[in-house]
Design a protein around this motif. Structure first.
Motif, PDB file in Angstrom:
ATOM      1  N   SER A  17       0.833  -1.203   0.000  1.00 59.19           N
ATOM      2  CA  SER A  17       0.000   0.000   0.000  1.00 59.19           C
ATOM      3  C   SER A  17       0.871   1.258   0.000  1.00 59.19           C
ATOM      4  O   SER A  17       0.600   2.222  -0.723  1.00 59.19           O
ATOM      5  CB  SER A  17      -0.892  -0.024   1.231  1.00 59.19           C
ATOM      6  OG  SER A  17      -2.004   0.768   1.062  1.00 59.19           O
ATOM      7  N   HIS A  18       1.927   1.249   0.797  1.00 62.73           N
ATOM      8  CA  HIS A  18       2.852   2.379   0.847  1.00 62.73           C
ATOM      9  C   HIS A  18       3.527   2.591  -0.509  1.00 62.73           C
ATOM     10  O   HIS A  18       3.621   3.722  -0.993  1.00 62.73           O
ATOM     11  CB  HIS A  18       3.908   2.150   1.935  1.00 62.73           C
ATOM     12  CG  HIS A  18       4.974   3.184   1.961  1.00 62.73           C
ATOM     13  ND1 HIS A  18       4.766   4.446   2.473  1.00 62.73           N
ATOM     14  CD2 HIS A  18       6.259   3.166   1.514  1.00 62.73           C
ATOM     15  CE1 HIS A  18       5.878   5.156   2.351  1.00 62.73           C
ATOM     16  NE2 HIS A  18       6.797   4.394   1.770  1.00 62.73           N
ATOM     17  N   LEU A  19       3.993   1.494  -1.120  1.00 65.11           N
ATOM     18  CA  LEU A  19       4.654   1.605  -2.419  1.00 65.11           C
ATOM     19  C   LEU A  19       3.713   2.167  -3.478  1.00 65.11           C
ATOM     20  O   LEU A  19       4.107   3.015  -4.277  1.00 65.11           O
ATOM     21  CB  LEU A  19       5.190   0.241  -2.862  1.00 65.11           C
ATOM     22  CG  LEU A  19       6.397  -0.273  -2.086  1.00 65.11           C
ATOM     23  CD1 LEU A  19       6.687  -1.719  -2.459  1.00 65.11           C
ATOM     24  CD2 LEU A  19       7.607   0.596  -2.345  1.00 65.11           C
ATOM     25  N   VAL A  20       2.487   1.705  -3.486  1.00 71.35           N
ATOM     26  CA  VAL A  20       1.524   2.136  -4.504  1.00 71.35           C
ATOM     27  C   VAL A  20       1.037   3.558  -4.236  1.00 71.35           C
ATOM     28  O   VAL A  20       1.058   4.407  -5.133  1.00 71.35           O
ATOM     29  CB  VAL A  20       0.337   1.149  -4.574  1.00 71.35           C
ATOM     30  CG1 VAL A  20      -0.773   1.690  -5.459  1.00 71.35           C
ATOM     31  CG2 VAL A  20       0.803  -0.210  -5.079  1.00 71.35           C
ATOM     32  N   ASN A  21       0.626   3.830  -3.016  1.00 69.55           N
ATOM     33  CA  ASN A  21      -0.015   5.116  -2.714  1.00 69.55           C
ATOM     34  C   ASN A  21       0.961   6.251  -2.420  1.00 69.55           C
ATOM     35  O   ASN A  21       0.749   7.375  -2.862  1.00 69.55           O
ATOM     36  CB  ASN A  21      -0.978   4.955  -1.540  1.00 69.55           C
ATOM     37  CG  ASN A  21      -2.105   3.999  -1.870  1.00 69.55           C
ATOM     38  OD1 ASN A  21      -2.601   3.969  -2.992  1.00 69.55           O
ATOM     39  ND2 ASN A  21      -2.497   3.192  -0.901  1.00 69.55           N
ATOM     40  N   GLN A  22       2.007   5.975  -1.675  1.00 68.95           N
ATOM     41  CA  GLN A  22       2.943   7.035  -1.297  1.00 68.95           C
ATOM     42  C   GLN A  22       4.087   7.200  -2.291  1.00 68.95           C
ATOM     43  O   GLN A  22       4.496   8.308  -2.599  1.00 68.95           O
ATOM     44  CB  GLN A  22       3.512   6.753   0.104  1.00 68.95           C
ATOM     45  CG  GLN A  22       2.466   6.688   1.181  1.00 68.95           C
ATOM     46  CD  GLN A  22       1.728   8.001   1.359  1.00 68.95           C
ATOM     47  OE1 GLN A  22       2.326   9.055   1.342  1.00 68.95           O
ATOM     48  NE2 GLN A  22       0.420   7.926   1.527  1.00 68.95           N
ATOM     49  N   CYS A  23       4.600   6.073  -2.769  1.00 69.57           N
ATOM     50  CA  CYS A  23       5.755   6.122  -3.673  1.00 69.57           C
ATOM     51  C   CYS A  23       5.343   6.117  -5.139  1.00 69.57           C
ATOM     52  O   CYS A  23       6.188   6.305  -6.018  1.00 69.57           O
ATOM     53  CB  CYS A  23       6.686   4.939  -3.405  1.00 69.57           C
ATOM     54  SG  CYS A  23       7.283   4.856  -1.705  1.00 69.57           S
TER      55      CYS A  23
END
Length: 103
Positions: A17-23
């Protein structure tokens, strides 16, 4: 406590989720890195507290490298090689630069 990476390790939901949404990294791209990531770290016999954190750094690096290559390919090949407007300054002679009035 630090542990070696398991053979069947997968990034956690929060990690993806972090990779997709934040990064802003493509999910399929991130998942395509998992097998090589496991092989590398198992070969190193390394132990970490959070493999997700290590994977986030790896995925960000690989995404940047991929995009750097894509940008280089799109800007490295000018469409009109005869036009001085499409040439890099270092590819032009000083005489051409001083007499260029295409600005």
């Amino acid at each position: 406590m630090a542990k070696p990476i398991p053979r069947n390790w997968q990034p956690g939901g929060d990690c993806l989720s972090h990779l997709v949404n934040q990064c802003e990294i493509d999910r399929d791209f991130a998942l395509s890195l998992v097998a090589e990531f496991i092989i590398y770290w198992r070969g190193q016999n390394a132990a970490r507290k959070s493999w997700d954190a290590v994977f986030v750094r790896h995925a960000r690096h690989q995404w940047a490298e991929r995009n750097k290559l894509a940008i280089g390919n799109s800007y490295g090949n000018p469409q009109d090689s005869n036009s001085s407007a499409n040439q890099r300054t270092r590819d032009r002679s000083i005489g051409d630069i001083l007499t260029d009035t295409n600005w």
